[in-house]
Design a protein around this motif. Structure first.
Motif, mmCIF file in Angstrom:
data_model
loop_
_atom_site.group_PDB
_atom_site.id
_atom_site.type_symbol
_atom_site.label_atom_id
_atom_site.label_comp_id
_atom_site.label_asym_id
_atom_site.label_seq_id
_atom_site.Cartn_x
_atom_site.Cartn_y
_atom_site.Cartn_z
ATOM 1 N N ASP A 295 0.819 -1.217 0.000
ATOM 2 C CA ASP A 295 0.000 0.000 0.000
ATOM 3 C C ASP A 295 0.848 1.260 0.000
ATOM 4 O O ASP A 295 0.411 2.308 -0.479
ATOM 5 C CB ASP A 295 -0.930 0.009 1.217
ATOM 6 N N ALA A 296 2.067 1.162 0.522
ATOM 7 C CA ALA A 296 2.943 2.338 0.600
ATOM 8 C C ALA A 296 3.606 2.660 -0.728
ATOM 9 O O ALA A 296 4.036 3.802 -0.946
ATOM 10 C CB ALA A 296 4.010 2.132 1.674
ATOM 11 N N ILE A 297 3.685 1.672 -1.629
ATOM 12 C CA ILE A 297 4.410 1.903 -2.894
ATOM 13 C C ILE A 297 3.516 1.757 -4.118
ATOM 14 O O ILE A 297 4.017 1.779 -5.244
ATOM 15 C CB ILE A 297 5.637 0.976 -3.006
ATOM 16 N N SER A 298 2.204 1.605 -3.919
ATOM 17 C CA SER A 298 1.338 1.389 -5.074
ATOM 18 C C SER A 298 -0.021 2.038 -4.873
ATOM 19 O O SER A 298 -0.432 2.335 -3.745
ATOM 20 C CB SER A 298 1.153 -0.114 -5.337
ATOM 21 N N ALA A 299 -0.705 2.250 -5.979
ATOM 22 C CA ALA A 299 -2.080 2.751 -5.966
ATOM 23 C C ALA A 299 -2.795 2.144 -7.162
ATOM 24 O O ALA A 299 -2.206 1.946 -8.227
ATOM 25 C CB ALA A 299 -2.106 4.278 -6.053
ATOM 26 N N ARG A 300 -4.078 1.844 -6.972
ATOM 27 C CA ARG A 300 -4.856 1.274 -8.077
ATOM 28 C C ARG A 300 -6.208 1.965 -8.175
ATOM 29 O O ARG A 300 -6.695 2.552 -7.200
ATOM 30 C CB ARG A 300 -5.042 -0.233 -7.914
ATOM 31 N N GLY A 301 -6.796 1.875 -9.343
ATOM 32 C CA GLY A 301 -8.079 2.528 -9.546
ATOM 33 C C GLY A 301 -8.884 1.846 -10.634
ATOM 34 O O GLY A 301 -8.377 1.004 -11.387
ATOM 35 N N GLN A 302 -10.147 2.221 -10.697
ATOM 36 C CA GLN A 302 -11.049 1.714 -11.727
ATOM 37 C C GLN A 302 -11.951 2.859 -12.151
ATOM 38 O O GLN A 302 -12.499 3.567 -11.302
ATOM 39 C CB GLN A 302 -11.880 0.553 -11.177
ATOM 40 N N TYR A 303 -12.078 3.067 -13.461
ATOM 41 C CA TYR A 303 -12.821 4.241 -13.916
ATOM 42 C C TYR A 303 -14.333 4.038 -13.833
ATOM 43 O O TYR A 303 -14.853 2.944 -14.023
ATOM 44 C CB TYR A 303 -12.401 4.676 -15.318
ATOM 45 N N GLY A 304 -14.989 5.138 -13.508
ATOM 46 C CA GLY A 304 -16.443 5.172 -13.502
ATOM 47 C C GLY A 304 -16.935 5.895 -14.741
ATOM 48 O O GLY A 304 -16.153 6.267 -15.621
ATOM 49 N N PRO A 305 -18.242 6.128 -14.836
ATOM 50 C CA PRO A 305 -18.783 6.829 -16.008
ATOM 51 C C PRO A 305 -18.379 8.294 -16.023
ATOM 52 O O PRO A 305 -17.919 8.839 -15.008
ATOM 53 C CB PRO A 305 -20.298 6.666 -15.842
ATOM 54 N N GLY A 306 -18.541 8.937 -17.148
ATOM 55 C CA GLY A 306 -18.207 10.349 -17.262
ATOM 56 C C GLY A 306 -18.433 10.841 -18.674
ATOM 57 O O GLY A 306 -19.114 10.190 -19.475
ATOM 58 N N TRP A 307 -17.845 11.983 -18.963
ATOM 59 C CA TRP A 307 -17.994 12.610 -20.274
ATOM 60 C C TRP A 307 -16.623 12.782 -20.908
ATOM 61 O O TRP A 307 -15.689 13.278 -20.280
ATOM 62 C CB TRP A 307 -18.676 13.966 -20.139
ATOM 63 N N VAL A 308 -16.502 12.364 -22.166
ATOM 64 C CA VAL A 308 -15.254 12.515 -22.917
ATOM 65 C C VAL A 308 -15.575 13.180 -24.241
ATOM 66 O O VAL A 308 -16.368 12.646 -25.029
ATOM 67 C CB VAL A 308 -14.567 11.153 -23.152
ATOM 68 N N GLU A 309 -15.007 14.346 -24.458
ATOM 69 C CA GLU A 309 -15.213 15.108 -25.691
ATOM 70 C C GLU A 309 -16.702 15.267 -26.008
ATOM 71 O O GLU A 309 -17.157 15.069 -27.140
ATOM 72 C CB GLU A 309 -14.473 14.440 -26.862
#
Length: 511
Positions: A295-309
């Motif tokens: 946890d001290a040397i890494s981070a993770r994520g997952q994208y949610g909905p949104g607007w692109v262009e």
């Protein structure tokens, strides 16, 4: 098509036979055949050349060639093919329907190889290109062996696309199986990032300029960032990505390969094994990741909905073929250290993700502050730290940021940019990565291809993170919206060391 670094040590053969398993697939259509056609236009292919595309569909040669013409017209950097050029190139292409799982159907390839050998009266280079799903790599290799197809150690090659294994154990098993049939010098494991023009130019920039070497170490460099961001989502690759994740898909191969090029010691030559030895040394020197420190040397994520262009886009869990409660990461950031004399104490930050604000591949090297600041009369006169920015895509260039005096009566400082870019080059001038790599395969140069120990060392490095992430479900996924720069924990990862992520400078010109 001149290369940035002339690392070829072998001569191009007079004749070659390309057998492309998966010859009707997306990779062949979008990358392999447009690259081969461009090499043909540059007169870089052997005079005697046969390209045998293979797939399960029943196609005539004429129908197959017509399909490939559409692909070349759409994806070649040279634009639509001229009729006379295409006619000459297409005459080298034939099609062979075959089930790659049926060893009996490999007899047709044996017949074709023998026919060309008899016609040319020489031993051509034989290239077996596995443009197929990874599950078939071993099947093809084993059937080549069982069918007793041409397998001369000096002239036969097998090309393997990524992903090369899904973890350390599967990579070791795949290496073991391949090496019972082929020697290491015959196996070409492709990472297309290593064929990119700017990536090759890093080698020239580092090792052809005497002023760089004294600065390229812990005495002058504060930290290094390697960032590959994508604006697109997973699209139609949901099923593959759900089982892979961004850590496997990008960091284990592309980003760690870039780190090796930045951190490697100067090789004594551009002999393939000498260069690859230096890269393996980097991976072996990288600080092991302890389970309790992840946890001290890494981070993770997952994208949610949104607007692109201006268009609404779904979150990852709403994409096709994705688990509605998926734990798969679409963003990853890690901090590494290379524990040797050159890099001791210098952090290397790697990040990559999908549905981010901008598509870009950057390497940013930030140098340390000046040891004594004499410009201390006003806050605005504090010199900013020098940065070297290597932009791989979408803009190709190298930018060095220095401090200079603003013209005038007062001593005021301003950051100025020394820029090397490709803005004077048209799109058709710069070779595509696959052109470089295919040319090296034909000539037998493995410099830009991964060796077995290099692949396994990269897997070994990230396995603690991979195991931890798979065994610990994240409760706050999705944790970043589409069209952002990623999750907050990734910002915290680098901010805890007093730094921030760098994004694409506007100073590098667009083509």
């Amino acid at each position: 098509m001149a290369k940035t670094v002339n690392h070829n040590t072998n001569t191009e053969p007079n004749s070659a036979i390309f057998i492309i398993f998966g010859g009707t697939g997306d990779l062949s259509r979008r990358k392999i055949f447009p690259a081969l056609y461009n090499l043909f236009l540059e007169n870089r292919l052997p005079e005697k050349l046969a390209i045998v595309g293979s797939g399960r569909s029943k196609l005539t040669d004429a129908k197959y060639r017509a399909t490939l013409l559409d692909s070349v017209n759409e994806f070649s950097r040279r634009g639509k093919a001229k009729k006379e050029d295409w006619t000459t190139f297409a005459s080298k292409i034939t099609y062979q329907a075959a089930n790659i799982k049926d060893v009996g159907e490999y007899k047709a390839f044996e017949t074709r190889i023998k026919e060309y050998q008899d016609e040319w009266k020489e031993k051509p280079a034989i290239i077996y290109y596995c443009a197929v799903s990874p599950e078939f790599f071993c099947t093809i290799a084993e059937n080549i062996s069982s069918a007793k197809l041409e397998n001369n150690e000096e002239t036969t090659r097998i090309v393997i696309e990524k992903p090369f294994g899904s973890d350390l154990k599967s990579a070791q098993d795949l290496n073991h199986k391949l090496l019972t049939i082929f020697s290491e010098k015959q196996i070409y494991r492709i990472d297309h990032y290593l064929g990119k023009e700017v990536v090759q130019n890093i080698m020239a920039f580092r090792f052809a300029n005497a002023i760089m070497e004294p600065l390229w170490n812990r005495n002058h460099i504060e930290h290094v960032q390697i960032s590959v961001t994508e604006q697109i989502g997973v699209g139609s690759r949901g099923d593959y990505f759900e089982h892979a994740g961004i850590l496997r898909d990008m960091i284990q191969n592309h980003l760690l390969q870039l780190l090796c090029i930045i951190a490697m010691e100067p090789p004594i030559s551009f002999d393939a094994d000498v260069v690859r030895d230096r890269k393996v040394e980097v991976l072996k020197a990288m600080r092991k990741i302890l389970p309790g420190k992840i946890d001290a040397i890494s981070a993770r994520g997952q994208y949610g909905p949104g607007w692109v262009e201006g268009k609404k886009v779904p979150g990852y869990r709403e994409e096709a073929d994705v688990d509605p409660e998926s734990n798969t990461e679409t963003y990853a950031a890690l901090k590494f250290y290379v524990d040797n004399w050159r890099w001791q104490g210098v952090p290397f930050y790697l990040r990559t993700g999908k549905r981010l604000f901008k598509t870009a591949s950057l390497i940013t090297i930030r140098f340390k502050e000046v040891p004594h600041n004499m410009f201390h009369s006003e806050n605005e006169n504090v010199p900013k730290q020098n940065r070297l920015v290597i932009s791989i895509q979408p803009d190709m260039g190298i930018l060095l940021q220095l401090e200079s005096k603003i013209p005038g009566l007062e001593m005021r400082l301003n950051t100025v940019d020394m820029v090397f870019d490709y803005s004077g080059k048209t799109r058709s001038d710069a070779p595509e990565a696959y052109e470089t790599l295919l040319l090296d395969i034909i000539s037998g140069d493995q410099t830009l291809f991964m060796r077995a120990d290099q692949v396994e060392a990269a897997w070994e490095l990230i396995m603690p993170v991979l195991n931890s992430w798979e065994n610990n479900k994240v409760r706050n996924f999705p944790n970043y919206p589409a069209n952002s720069w990623g999750p907050e924990n990734a910002e915290a990862l680098i901010a805890q060391d007093g730094f921030h992520w760098f994004n694409l400078p506007e100073n590098i010109k667009k083509e």
